[in-house]
Design a protein around this motif. Structure first.
Motif, mmCIF file in Angstrom:
data_model
loop_
_atom_site.group_PDB
_atom_site.id
_atom_site.type_symbol
_atom_site.label_atom_id
_atom_site.label_comp_id
_atom_site.label_asym_id
_atom_site.label_seq_id
_atom_site.Cartn_x
_atom_site.Cartn_y
_atom_site.Cartn_z
ATOM 1 N N ALA A 19 44.923 36.958 38.719
ATOM 2 C CA ALA A 19 46.338 37.175 38.417
ATOM 3 C C ALA A 19 47.113 37.394 39.708
ATOM 4 C CB ALA A 19 46.498 38.389 37.509
ATOM 5 N N ARG A 20 48.354 36.894 39.721
ATOM 6 C CA ARG A 20 49.175 37.030 40.932
ATOM 7 C C ARG A 20 49.712 38.466 41.031
ATOM 8 N NH1 ARG A 20 53.718 32.735 39.977
ATOM 9 N NH2 ARG A 20 54.844 33.796 41.626
ATOM 10 N N PRO A 21 49.924 38.933 42.266
ATOM 11 C CA PRO A 21 50.334 40.333 42.427
ATOM 12 C C PRO A 21 51.743 40.624 41.904
ATOM 13 C CG PRO A 21 50.316 39.193 44.552
ATOM 14 C CD PRO A 21 49.676 38.274 43.554
ATOM 15 N N ASP A 22 52.596 39.615 41.824
ATOM 16 C CA ASP A 22 53.974 39.821 41.369
ATOM 17 C C ASP A 22 54.146 39.449 39.908
ATOM 18 O OD1 ASP A 22 53.264 37.271 42.314
ATOM 19 O OD2 ASP A 22 55.341 36.635 42.437
ATOM 20 N N GLY A 23 53.033 39.225 39.206
ATOM 21 C CA GLY A 23 53.106 38.716 37.837
ATOM 22 C C GLY A 23 53.768 39.683 36.864
ATOM 23 N N ILE A 62 47.061 33.936 49.609
ATOM 24 C CA ILE A 62 46.851 34.626 50.887
ATOM 25 C C ILE A 62 45.886 35.799 50.681
ATOM 26 C CG2 ILE A 62 47.988 35.927 52.736
ATOM 27 C CD1 ILE A 62 48.592 32.809 52.553
ATOM 28 N N SER A 63 46.073 36.543 49.577
ATOM 29 C CA SER A 63 45.153 37.652 49.292
ATOM 30 C C SER A 63 43.727 37.142 49.097
ATOM 31 C CB SER A 63 45.606 38.406 48.032
ATOM 32 O OG SER A 63 46.825 39.076 48.252
ATOM 33 N N LEU A 64 43.602 35.994 48.427
ATOM 34 C CA LEU A 64 42.264 35.426 48.216
ATOM 35 C C LEU A 64 41.588 35.115 49.542
ATOM 36 C CD1 LEU A 64 42.778 32.952 45.231
ATOM 37 C CD2 LEU A 64 41.098 34.809 45.343
ATOM 38 N N MET A 65 42.340 34.539 50.473
ATOM 39 C CA MET A 65 41.735 34.169 51.758
ATOM 40 C C MET A 65 41.388 35.408 52.581
ATOM 41 S SD MET A 65 43.545 30.555 52.808
ATOM 42 C CE MET A 65 45.119 30.704 51.998
ATOM 43 N N ALA A 66 42.246 36.440 52.518
ATOM 44 C CA ALA A 66 41.934 37.690 53.218
ATOM 45 C C ALA A 66 40.668 38.307 52.622
ATOM 46 C CB ALA A 66 43.106 38.659 53.118
ATOM 47 N N ALA A 67 40.588 38.335 51.289
ATOM 48 C CA ALA A 67 39.417 38.916 50.622
ATOM 49 C C ALA A 67 38.152 38.132 50.967
ATOM 50 C CB ALA A 67 39.647 38.929 49.106
ATOM 51 N N GLU A 68 38.284 36.814 50.971
ATOM 52 C CA GLU A 68 37.134 35.961 51.288
ATOM 53 C C GLU A 68 36.603 36.257 52.694
ATOM 54 O OE1 GLU A 68 36.072 33.257 49.134
ATOM 55 O OE2 GLU A 68 34.306 33.336 50.428
ATOM 56 N N ASP A 124 41.076 42.407 44.355
ATOM 57 C CA ASP A 124 41.907 43.536 43.899
ATOM 58 C C ASP A 124 42.075 44.608 44.970
ATOM 59 O OD1 ASP A 124 39.269 44.281 43.828
ATOM 60 O OD2 ASP A 124 39.410 45.369 41.930
ATOM 61 N N LYS A 125 41.346 44.484 46.069
ATOM 62 C CA LYS A 125 41.497 45.458 47.168
ATOM 63 C C LYS A 125 42.581 45.029 48.154
ATOM 64 C CE LYS A 125 38.017 48.104 45.949
ATOM 65 N NZ LYS A 125 38.389 49.274 45.135
ATOM 66 N N VAL A 126 43.149 43.841 47.945
ATOM 67 C CA VAL A 126 44.106 43.296 48.913
ATOM 68 C C VAL A 126 45.468 43.161 48.249
ATOM 69 C CG1 VAL A 126 44.636 41.379 50.476
ATOM 70 C CG2 VAL A 126 42.247 41.946 49.957
ATOM 71 N N ARG A 127 46.507 43.554 48.957
ATOM 72 C CA ARG A 127 47.847 43.253 48.475
ATOM 73 C C ARG A 127 48.650 42.623 49.613
ATOM 74 N NH1 ARG A 127 52.514 46.862 45.564
ATOM 75 N NH2 ARG A 127 53.969 45.125 45.365
ATOM 76 N N THR A 128 49.282 41.497 49.303
ATOM 77 C CA THR A 128 50.068 40.764 50.292
ATOM 78 C C THR A 128 51.543 40.946 49.991
ATOM 79 O OG1 THR A 128 48.314 39.124 50.553
ATOM 80 C CG2 THR A 128 50.524 38.468 51.257
ATOM 81 N N ILE A 129 52.329 41.267 51.007
ATOM 82 C CA ILE A 129 53.775 41.370 50.834
ATOM 83 C C ILE A 129 54.481 40.463 51.843
ATOM 84 C CG2 ILE A 129 53.672 43.752 49.971
ATOM 85 C CD1 ILE A 129 55.223 43.787 53.145
ATOM 86 N N ILE A 187 50.873 35.506 32.634
ATOM 87 C CA ILE A 187 50.149 35.843 33.871
ATOM 88 C C ILE A 187 48.788 35.152 33.881
ATOM 89 C CG2 ILE A 187 49.080 37.726 35.170
ATOM 90 C CD1 ILE A 187 51.331 39.553 34.124
ATOM 91 N N ASP A 188 48.075 35.226 32.760
ATOM 92 C CA ASP A 188 46.718 34.659 32.712
ATOM 93 C C ASP A 188 46.713 33.152 32.932
ATOM 94 O OD1 ASP A 188 45.862 37.209 32.153
ATOM 95 O OD2 ASP A 188 45.600 36.867 29.986
#
Lengths: 746, 158, 81
Positions: free
Chosen positions: A19-23, A482-488, A495-500, B94-95
């Protein structure tokens, strides 16, 4: 998703669909877009616009408007700093006209008032005396030697003497001997095409809130594809330094290239400075259509030769583009991309840009490419029809591959065109039966993709979480990618990463969110920033273990001794290192600033089935499939979303959308009722097939995906219509009246 | 211009406001009541970004006057879910990644809920025609249709 | 020396040649040498050009390295949407 490519590495996070962080904010109506911000004491700004297509401004009298109760400031072109640099001067006089108005809707003056009613009343009290000038809105008419001159003295040295002063630049690309190529052909077809100007059609009108004080300190909140660009343009127009102007990007309600340009922010700043209060300007939809960037309008000639067995022997295209009342280089992009999908011995493209009394063109997804490729793919399709050849086999036979000398000069590295074509050929869509009045069309498409200037900062918080700050407004879910690539890279959970998206004071310069660059370039900077902090975390672990820093590596989210000689220690996780970071040397952060290079080019192929109603001329899209090389799909949902959204914009361009000008040079259809973009009931499901041919220029193989999908639909739909009705349409859009006219022999 | 006093119920709360005689319900919601979830994409009823329900009927709030809603019940996107729970439609959006920029999302969610309240099991065609008044420029509608159908299925079995 | 392929409309400033040779180790040196040897190219280069080095397009990076055997193609300044 069909994964027919070879992935370079096994991913744990990249390629998943979290899920996207701004969803939640966006589905609850809480996300803050351009028009949603308010400030204490805020005024409403409104802009007075030209009712003329072309006129000299003789005088502007604002005295009555200034005197109206509730009006706090009135500004005209004289309130902005005159620019010496020609590109900046074009922006300056587009933002607020000075000597002449150049198109219907050109901004002339603006007011700030206590509310919208007063502001509207004040606009009516501004007395502008115009001297109307002859106008021209058609690209071919504007090229005629005796055409009304939109702006004099704008022709570059590339334009031969004796042409209309409206011709601003000429470009040419290609290689090989055209005459010899055409001589080898069994069939040569030459056709002329036109495409209408279309608008990006983002649902959110341009909006900003500006606050500027008399000592030159300023803040802007706005919806933009690049807040650093807003700063770069506003600061000189207001005569202030970049450091004194902080720009914050709001959530953005669509852009597609159109919000890379600046229109209202300098006006709001000037009004705020003069009134001493914050000023909000929100465009109406009418203003968006009349005064913000549509695409170029085009007129094109294409000549292609082919052998009986389907080999293209030569291709020649002449493109005439108009980017409105200001010079524009979009034709160069069209001329370079026209034949890019093919391996050709002889190819030439010639491009001209022409001034017309239309708004200044703004980028729209792969600017310049859809039009030129529409013309080329239409002629190839007609050659296939006349030579009785399968259109997909012909494209496979001529497809550019690794090692092909491209039509615009460079030799291609790994590219995904052949795989994309073969995926289309093997897809059940290509062999599905068709009914009466139905046709199937296809087209290849191409876009360069860009990298560009990028700055990313990444902090490891003491609780083991990670904050990424980047500077590119998120239009289609890029914060998730971007969060996915940082986490990777860090080896921790998504879920430990938040991008703003940080403001202009918090990072180095970032280029606009354009050129399909964000997932590629910001992703690359994020990976580098993660590696930067990994090195620091390994250093902390080395201190804790009292071993050499070089003897520590990073595996699966933890520091580990590099080998048995380094010592025997259990892995020290990111969370463990973070927890003691304030005792082991201070806060942990990584960053990366660079000009990203190595954006791999992108190819797509679209298949389209349509049915034409012979009584109404209406075209229904029955089935549509998009095949595209994404290099590596970081978040496949949003890759599919780009492919579907781009395809539908292209369908609208092919069938309905157009800027219609009257004889008076004024725009006739400045609203969503008369400028009809596709609605849900117009469309079938848009199927997607993502191919993954890794981009050698990115550690995960990522290619930009956002722009290519708008390129093929124009020809895919047109080729389908040609096969359904048995005749070829050479003007877009193929609106029902145009098809009816063609069917009736007119 | 003299303002008019209006008493109404918005998202379940008794709400009073004053507005100008020519002021749209959308402007009242956004500028007077701080309910900025409804968006203005056109101001002429063509885009659906300002969709709310008025006494259960789906309307473009830019085409309704604030003064008209005296005694009415209005639901906006802000009233679609309460507390920390999401409505199944919101969760499905969202999903299914049914939003890109998200500007049309509030209007589409309100419209989709209005359909499912009447017809809990619409066909794709019914859904596409129902949503034809809500423009989305980013998604091509594909994932929106999938999300609404998924939410509808979940709501039918809930 | 590196061989530089010129796009069509800039060839007029190099006596119509499609390829020219200059001594350059990076993008910046390439631009400087081209302006020295072919002053007619200066307006275009001042407006902005991109360069493709071995297939990768660079728009701004002055110090992008060029090897003697690199494929170097001069292009107009590119932008996207």
């Amino acid at each position: 998703m069909m994964d027919t490519g070879v992935s370079k590495r096994k991913f744990k996070q990249v390629g998943t669909r979290p899920a996207r962080p701004d969803g939640v904010d966006k589905v609850k109506g809480r996300a803050m877009y351009g028009a949603d911000m308010t400030a204490p004491g805020m005024l409403t700004g409104r802009i007075l616009r030209s009712p003329h297509a072309h006129a000299e401004i003789v005088s502007i009298d604002v005295s009555e408007a200034v005197a109206l109760t509730g009006v706090k400031a009135v500004v005209t072109g004289a309130d902005l700093v005159a620019q010496d640099d020609i590109a900046m001067r074009d922006i300056q006089i587009n933002v607020l006209a000075t000597d002449k108005v150049l198109y219907d809707g050109h901004a002339v003056a603006a007011v700030a008032a206590v509310n919208a009613d007063v502001a509207r009343a004040a606009l009516k009290l501004i007395k502008v005396t115009y001297r109307a000038l002859p106008h021209v809105t058609d690209v071919d008419a504007a090229m005629a030697p005796d055409a009304p001159v939109v702006q004099a003295g704008r022709s570059l040295e590339t334009v031969p003497a004796g042409m209309s002063a409206n011709v601003t630049n000429q470009c040419e690309f290609g290689h090989g001997n055209l005459d010899a190529g055409f001589a080898r052909a069994d069939l040569v077809i030459e056709r002329s095409f036109t495409t209408a100007a279309t608008h990006q059609g983002y649902i959110e009108p341009h909006a900003c809130l500006a606050s500027m004080t008399s000592d030159g300190k300023a803040e802007v909140w706005c919806c933009t594809q690049g807040h650093f660009n807003v700063r770069s343009i506003c600061a000189p127009l207001l005569g202030i330094e970049a450091s004194q102007l902080r720009v914050t990007a709001s959530e953005i309600g669509g852009g597609f290239g159109g919000k890379t340009a600046v229109f209202i922010e300098p006006v709001a700043l000037a009004l705020s400075r003069k009134s001493g209060r914050p000023v909000k300007i929100v465009m109406t939809r009418d203003e968006v259509f009349k005064a913000t960037g549509p695409t170029v309008a085009t007129s094109m000639d294409v000549k292609i030769g082919m052998t009986k067995d389907g080999r293209i022997t030569a291709g020649d295209a002449t493109l005439r583009y108009s980017g409105g009342a200001f010079p524009c280089g979009t034709v160069e992009m069209g001329a370079q991309s026209a034949f890019a999908a093919y391996d050709l011995e002889a190819v030439r493209t010639l491009g001209w840009n022409v001034l017309t009394n239309r708004p200044k063109e703004a980028a729209y997804r792969a600017p310049g490419a859809p039009q030129a490729i529409y013309a080329v793919e239409s002629v190839i399709d007609e050659l296939c029809q006349k030579l009785n050849l399968d259109p997909l086999d012909v494209r496979i036979k001529n497809a550019a591959t690794k090692g092909t000398l491209s039509s615009y000069g460079p030799t291609f590295d790994d590219i995904g065109l052949m795989a994309t074509l073969e995926a289309a050929k093997n897809h059940p869509h290509y062999s599905a039966p068709l009914g009466k009045n139905q046709g199937r069309g296809l087209s290849a498409g191409f876009w360069f993709n860009f990298g560009g200037n990028t700055s990313v900062s990444l902090t490891v918080n003491t609780d083991g979480t990670v904050s990424v700050s980047e500077g590119n407004p998120d239009i289609g879910g890029s914060r998730a990618s971007i969060s996915l690539m940082a986490a990777e890279e860090l080896g921790i959970g998504y879920d430990k990463v938040r991008t703003i998206i940080a403001d202009t004071a918090s990072l180095g310069h970032n280029d606009n969110t354009d050129g399909s660059r964000v997932t590629f370039a910001v992703g690359l900077a994020t990976i580098h920033a993660a590696r930067d902090v990994i090195k620091k975390m390994c250093g902390r672990a080395a201190r804790m273990w009292d071993i050499d820093e070089d003897a520590v590596t990073w595996v699966d989210g933890a520091a580990v001794p590099a080998g048995d000689n380094a010592g025997k220690f259990p892995p020290m996780t990111l969370a463990e290192i973070a927890a003691t970071s304030l005792q082991t040397g201070g806060p942990l952060a990584g960053h990366h600033e660079f000009t990203a290079d190595g954006a791999g080019v992108s190819f797509g192929v679209h298949l389209c089935d349509i049915e034409v109603d012979p009584e109404t001329g209406h075209t229904s899209v029955l089935r549509y499939t998009v095949f595209q090389d994404a290099g590596k799909a970081v978040h496949p949902d949003y890759v599919e979303g780009q492919m579907q959204g781009g395809a539908v914009q292209g369908i609208g361009w092919a069938l309905n959308e157009e800027y219609i000008y009257g004889r008076d040079g004024r725009l006739q259809n400045a609203g969503f009722l008369d400028y009809r973009i596709p609605v849900a009931s117009d469309l079938p499901k848009i199927d997607t097939v993502i191919l993954e041919i890794p981009n050698p220029g990115h550690p995960y193989g990522v290619r930009g995906v956002g722009e290519t999908p708008i390129v093929p639909p124009l020809a895919a739909v047109s080729n389908a219509v040609a096969r359904a009705i048995g005749m070829r349409m050479t003007s877009l859009p193929m609106s029902p009246p145009r098809i009816l006219k063609a069917l009736s022999g007119g | 211009m003299k303002t008019i006093q209006v008493a109404t119920t918005i998202n379940g709360d008794a709400t009073e406001f004053v507005c100008a005689p020519d002021e749209s319900l959308l402007d009242v919601l956004r500028n007077r009541l701080g309910l900025t979830g409804a968006k203005e994409g056109c101001g002429t009823g063509d885009c659906g970004a300002c969709t709310v329900t008025l006494d259960g009927r789906m309307v473009c709030s830019c085409l309704v006057l604030g003064a008209e809603v005296e005694g009415s019940t209005i639901t906006t996107i802000e009233g679609m879910s309460t507390g920390d729970a999401l409505h199944p439609l919101q969760q499905a959006f969202i999903d299914h990644a049914a939003l890109q920029c998200g500007i049309c999302t509030p209007g589409i969610l309100v419209a989709a809920k209005a359909l499912l309240d009447r017809n809990p099991d619409p066909t794709d065609t019914e859904l596409r025609y129902w949503l034809a008044g809500n423009l989305c420029r980013c998604t091509g509608y594909d994932k929106i249709i999938a999300a609404v159908q998924d939410a509808a299925a979940k709501m039918r079995t809930a | 020396m590196v061989q530089v392929t010129l796009f069509g409309s800039i060839r007029a400033h190099a006596d119509g040649r499609a390829k020219v040779e200059v001594e350059a180790r990076n993008f910046k040196e390439l631009l400087d040498r081209l302006v020295e040897q072919y002053p007619g190219m200066k307006p275009q280069i001042d407006r902005g050009v991109s360069v493709a080095i071995d297939g990768l397009v660079y728009k701004e990076a002055w110090f992008a390295p060029i090897k003697p055997d690199s494929e170097v193609v001069l292009l107009p300044y590119m932008q996207g949407g």
